[in-house]
Design an enzyme around this catalytic site. Structure first.
Site, short mmCIF file in Angstrom:
data_model
loop_
_atom_site.label_atom_id
_atom_site.label_comp_id
_atom_site.label_asym_id
_atom_site.label_seq_id
_atom_site.Cartn_x
_atom_site.Cartn_y
_atom_site.Cartn_z
N LYS A 11 0.84 -1.18 0.00
CA LYS A 11 0.00 0.00 0.00
C LYS A 11 0.88 1.23 0.00
CE LYS A 11 0.69 1.89 3.42
NZ LYS A 11 1.93 2.38 4.10
N TYR B 227 -4.54 4.09 6.20
CA TYR B 227 -5.09 3.12 7.18
C TYR B 227 -6.44 3.60 7.72
CZ TYR B 227 -0.78 0.41 7.27
OH TYR B 227 0.27 -0.39 6.91
#
Ligand code: NDP
Length: 373
Positions: free
Chosen positions: A140, A225
């Site tokens: 990510k 996140y």
């Protein structure tokens, strides 16, 4: 057993305790109970691209995997390749650099490449891996924006290989316990999510503070996140975004590198999320979910663990597992056996986060509420 050894022993036992399970099975599996079975099924043979800080962590964790094995490396640093060859018994024929890794297509001993390089490199590298006919696991943020993400999804589809994103929290037992409770209606109607994600970043010369390599600032790295968490905790996709950026240090955080962003997400049910992404505060790793009949709070919520949390029903009790070990075993199951992840980790999932990232940056720039289709 000394305390470090006993800690490691507990860790390994807990790791083995979670074979490939559905979300329900995950959250009801007996804690810390190894299945004790020797494994002789298919193994995913993985090459890691980018032998940096996180690449090292993944490689270490993979030593305890049952279904995934580190067999190759792709690196721009010959000395690291040598050190990894020695440490992990990697044969010369499975070592590549960034110029010649397309040749991996002729290597029948590698099934997948895990891209763990700076964000801006993911798009091109992942597409090259797909064109070489290997499955792609990508860290990510999967890419710098939705357009790039979609191109990666298309390239992998065309090459008939899987594309997975390193969303390790999607396999974390306490996280899954909360998601399961939400699905079971334990919180009633979900009304609110708060995600606070940040740390105080050090070395001003690192790639994370270079727009060309990072694609942005804290939002790309740590704020993602909160975005991803808002989606899996509420179980909804946002329909609007508002955001404001603040910067206290314009030398360290140059144009295009965000230091702190506060953003809000609105969901179809009427639930809202309020989130903070920052490179300027420590001890910021907290999720809070509120509904008409209960709540969950997690702190730390996305670090390497142990994750801690409680709900209106009490403490979350599932044991700590090494995130990357479980992630890689689960991903091997997805790639080799067609298993489903408890929460999706495919390219489409990565694109959903990138679309929201695009909208947050657009909201910061324009000061307007951005509607998401
Ligand atoms: P590092 O800087 O520690 O490592 C990145 C590695 O990429 C380098 O060591 C280098 O390896 C390689 N690389 C290739 N080109 C470049 C370049 N131009 N500049 C710098 N490095 C280059 O970063 P991290 O390992 O912390 O992060 C890598 C990726 O992993 C990021 O996308 C980050 O978001 C993600 N990440 C995910 C985490 C998670 O929990 N899921 C946690 C931490 C990071 P080599 O010398 O072998 O070529």
């Amino acid at each position: 057993m000394n305390s470090r050894r006993s800690f490691l022993h507990r860790l390994t036992a807990a790791t083995i305790a979670f074979p490939l399970l559905s979300l329900d099975e995950w959250t009801t599996a007996p804690a810390g109970n190894s299945d004790g079975q020797p494994y002789d099924g298919p193994v995913l043979r993985v090459a890691i691209m980018g032998l940096g800080s996180y690449g090292n962590r993944v490689a270490e964790a993979m030593q305890s995997c049952k279904k995934a094995k580190l067999v190759g490396v792709i690196s721009g640093t010959p000395a690291k390749i040598k050190a990894w060859q020695t440490k992990y018994s990697i044969p010369e024929k499975n070592c590549y650099n960034y110029e010649n890794f397309d040749n991996i297509k002729n290597n029948p001993d590698i099934d997948a490449v895990y891209v763990i390089t700076p964000n801006a490199l993911h798009h091109d590298q992942a597409i090259r891996v797909a064109k070489a006919g290997k499955h792609v696991i990508c860290e990510k943020p999967m890419a710098l924006n939705e357009k790039e993400g979609r191109e990666m999804v298309e390239a992998c589809k065309k090459a008939n290989v899987k594309l997975l994103v390193g969303y390790r929290m999607h396999f974390e037992p306490k996280t899954l316990e909360v998601i399961n409770m939400r699905k079971n209606g334990d919180f009633g109607k979900v009304l609110f999510f708060q995600g606070l994600c940040g740390f105080r970043i050090g070395d001003p010369t690192q790639w994370r503070l270079n727009k060309q390599l990072a694609g942005g600032g804290s939002l790309m790295d740590i704020g993602i996140y909160a975005i991803n968490g808002a989606r899996y905790m509420t179980g909804e996709e946002p329909i609007w975004v508002t955001a404001e950026e603040t910067k206290t240090d314009t030398v360290k955080f140059k144009e295009g590198v965000d230091e702190t962003i506060q953003f809000q997400l609105g969901f179809p049910s009427g639930a809202v999320a309020s989130c903070l992404s920052t490179y300027n505060m420590n001890n910021l790793d907290r999720f809070f979910l509120n509904g008409t009949s209960g709540f969950a709070e997690m702190q730390p919520s996305t670090g390497y663990g142990p994750i801690k949390g409680r709900t209106h029903k009490g403490e979350l009790t599932h044991p700590h597992i090494t995130h990357q070990t479980v992630q890689m075993d689960e991903m091997a199951g997805i790639i080799l056996e067609g298993k489903q992840a408890p929460v999706p980790v495919d390219g489409e999932e990565g694109v959903k986060d990138l679309k929201i990232i695009d909208a947050i940056y657009a909201a910061c720039k324009t000061g307007k509420k951005i509607e998401l289709k």
